[in-house]
Design an enzyme around this catalytic site. Structure first.
Site, PDB file in Angstrom:
ATOM      1  N   ASP A 117       0.872  -1.321  -0.007  1.00  0.00           N
ATOM      2  CA  ASP A 117      -0.075  -0.021  -0.097  1.00  0.00           C
ATOM      3  C   ASP A 117       1.038   1.144  -0.051  1.00  0.00           C
ATOM      4  OD1 ASP A 117      -2.350   1.659   0.547  1.00  0.00           O
ATOM      5  OD2 ASP A 117      -1.852   1.745   2.791  1.00  0.00           O
ATOM      6  N   ASP A 119      -0.116   4.888   1.136  1.00  0.00           N
ATOM      7  CA  ASP A 119      -0.531   5.866   2.187  1.00  0.00           C
ATOM      8  C   ASP A 119      -0.368   5.379   3.624  1.00  0.00           C
ATOM      9  OD1 ASP A 119      -1.253   8.126   0.397  1.00  0.00           O
ATOM     10  OD2 ASP A 119      -2.875   7.229  -0.014  1.00  0.00           O
TER      11      ASP A 119
END
Length: 593
Positions: A117, A119
């Site tokens: 991922d 963020d």
């Protein structure tokens, strides 16, 4: 390589207040393992079979000596070249705050693709700047778009007040911290603490246990949610203290709904991301180990991929900041060089829906230079109307990586030629958005990023004497209470002469006085220990002697967890992560010495 026993014992004592202190002779006899009730943490670093660990068995070694700690800190702030595992000086001691902890065995030799991922995983945002920015933007939306009083514009944000793992009771305006069994241990109405009687009266006197799930409750399970939880607490206090200033009919649940709507507005209109894009260094931590990690994974033969809900334009800015080579003045130019570290990048993924194979979302290829979306046939290049051949990406870009928007996990499996979902390791920060779905629905192997963990481990070590005192007080309290129960039973059911009754009654009074003193001392010590981790919410992974609900979720859904993604660079890419041996509580009490 034979693993020394003493460091494992040290690990046990750090993460369980019920476990004897490291100096206990009893502890040094255990080679591994502790009962499920008193973990949540297993130190994979203690079974580091692929590293050349020092044979110094002292606690200082396992924590990392001063040179090691200062070296790692310097790297995080952009200092000297990072000492990743694959470097000449790699494979040595790992500071305990940087270790990877294992809940389920994971052999990296079986992993063919590692995904990330972006963020709050690769990009660690600074709470004092980024979360404050989100808070201020949300306040603006509440006032100017949703009609809340102008007084809110003077409010300020305390980035350290809220923690992950809390639950918002929308209807009652309460914020709760509960243990793994969903018993409420800490509760606040706005910023007013609820008494034990209020907690029991509200959440403990029902015939059917509350599930504490949507739609009546909201889970604060991501760092993005901290600002909105703090704002909700402010609004609850504001409503209670200024009833005439809140429109009639606007209850606590409505206020929470408005906060969520305001947060969504901030994300939709690009307010937050535009500010971050102007000055990434102000809002994102630099980590010089990210690129060496990518290089090591790719050199080891793994495919790498990125799946993020952010769209391409923002993704490119953030990844450039994280991966770009900087000049002496710290500046960098925005280009596409970072794509060389990935095989596939999927933006706008709409997780957690992305992890459902029956999700019918179309997948479009992104033309990096222009950001244009190109039609594909399930990821296969597709000729546009009027053309006889598929579109070809602009010359000069790295052809080894393809960038997409949308789609679902089936598209990703096809693009990476994944034959089994257990061949994928996915690294994320969100229990529900990244970890639960990918683990439960797909069977991917998972690694959760918990940035708060590093400080929590340091505090566990620092306050070990306080926790030892807690154990002793608890044992003393149990012993006195058992003696009281025995005397009370004797007075009630045994045939005693008056002299014996008088002596027992006198002894009972002394014991009850002693019990009250020990109880007060125990409660005070508990309160002090709780506040040393966080003045309001206490230890992230614990509520009293029980694992917290957050710790329970980490244990259930994360195969591995650690404080930051670059900690992967400190381990061999072929490492076999193993948890300590599990014991049931009844087995723990009869372990061989």
């Amino acid at each position: 390589m034979r693993i020394p026993k003493k460091p494992v014992a040290f690990c046990l004592s750090i993460f369980s207040p019920d476990f004897p202190a490291p100096c206990s002779s009893r502890i040094l006899r255990f080679s591994s393992g502790f009962p499920a009730k008193i973990k949540p943490i297993y130190a994979a670093g203690f079974n580091h079979s692929n590293s050349h660990c020092s044979k110094d068995h002292s606690a200082g070694t396992m924590l990392g000596d001063k040179a090691s700690q200062s070296h790692l800190m310097a790297n995080r702030n952009g200092g000297e070249e990072p000492r990743v595992w694959s470097s000449h000086e790699g494979g040595c001691k790992i500071d305990i705050g940087k270790q990877i902890f294992c809940n389920r065995s994971l052999n990296m030799r079986n992993i063919v693709a590692v995904g990330f991922d972006m963020d709050y995983t690769l990009a660690q945002y600074k709470p004092e700047t980024f979360e404050s920015l989100a808070y201020e933007g949300t306040i603006q939306k509440l006032v100017y778009d949703l009609g809340y009083p102008q007084e809110l514009l003077a409010w300020t944000f305390d980035s350290k007040y809220m923690v992950r793992g809390l639950v918002v009771d929308k209807k009652r305006g309460n914020i709760l911290k509960m243990d793994r069994h969903k018993y409420v241990k800490v509760a606040y109405h706005g910023f007013r603490g609820l008494s034990k009687e209020d907690k029991v009266g509200t959440y403990g006197n029902t015939l059917i246990r509350d599930s504490f799930d949507e739609p009546d409750y909201a889970l604060i399970d991501t760092l993005f949610s901290l600002a909105e939880a703090y704002m909700f607490a402010q609004l609850v206090d504001f409503k209670d203290n200024n009833p005439g200033k809140v429109p009639e009919g606007v209850d606590y649940a409505c206020m929470y709904k408005d906060v969520r709507a305001a947060v969504d507005l901030c994300h939709r209109d690009g307010t937050l991301k535009q500010m971050v894009a102007k000055d990434p260094k102000r809002y994102i931590n630099e980590d010089t180990s990210i690129v060496p990690l990518f290089k090591m994974l790719r050199d080891s033969g793994r495919s790498t991929f990125l799946v993020t809900n952010s769209l391409w334009d923002y993704t490119n800015i953030v990844m450039n900041f994280l991966c770009a080579s900087r000049t002496l003045d710290g500046s960098s130019t925005c280009n596409f060089d970072w794509l060389q570290y990935f095989d596939v990048v999927i933006t706008g993924s709409a997780k957690p829906g992305f992890f459902h194979e029956d999700n019918r979302a179309n997948i479009f290829e992104v033309e990096p230079e222009s950001g244009m979306l190109l039609n594909t046939d399930n990821g296969t290049p597709m000729p546009q109307v009027g053309n006889t051949s598929p579109n070809v990406l602009s010359k000069g870009l790295n052809k080894s990586c393809r960038v997409f928007q949308g789609g679902n996990v089936a598209h990703l499996h096809k693009l990476l030629s994944i034959e089994s979902s257990s061949q994928v390791l996915y690294v994320g920060d969100h229990i529900y958005g990244d970890i639960l779905r990918s683990k439960k629905v797909l069977g991917w192997r998972t690694m959760l990023i918990v940035p708060e963990l590093e400080r929590e481990i340091e505090l566990l070590w620092e306050f070990r004497d306080t926790r030892k005192r807690l154990r002793l007080l608890r044992n003393e309290r149990d012993l006195v209470e058992d003696q009281i129960h025995h005397l009370t039973w004797s007075l009630k059911f045994e045939r005693l002469c008056d002299d014996e009754k008088q002596k027992m009654t006198s002894a009972l009074g002394e014991l009850e006085s002693q019990r009250d003193q020990v109880r007060l001392a125990h409660q005070q010590a508990q309160r002090e220990c709780h506040q040393k981790f966080h003045k309001i919410w206490g230890q992230l992974m614990k509520t009293g002697y029980q694992n917290s609900r957050f710790a329970h979720q980490v244990e259930r859904f994360a195969c591995l967890y650690t404080s930051q993604v670059s900690n992967l660079s400190l381990y061999s890419p072929d490492k076999y992560y193993r948890p300590s041996e599990d014991f049931m509580p009844h087995e723990f009490h009869i372990l061989p010495l």
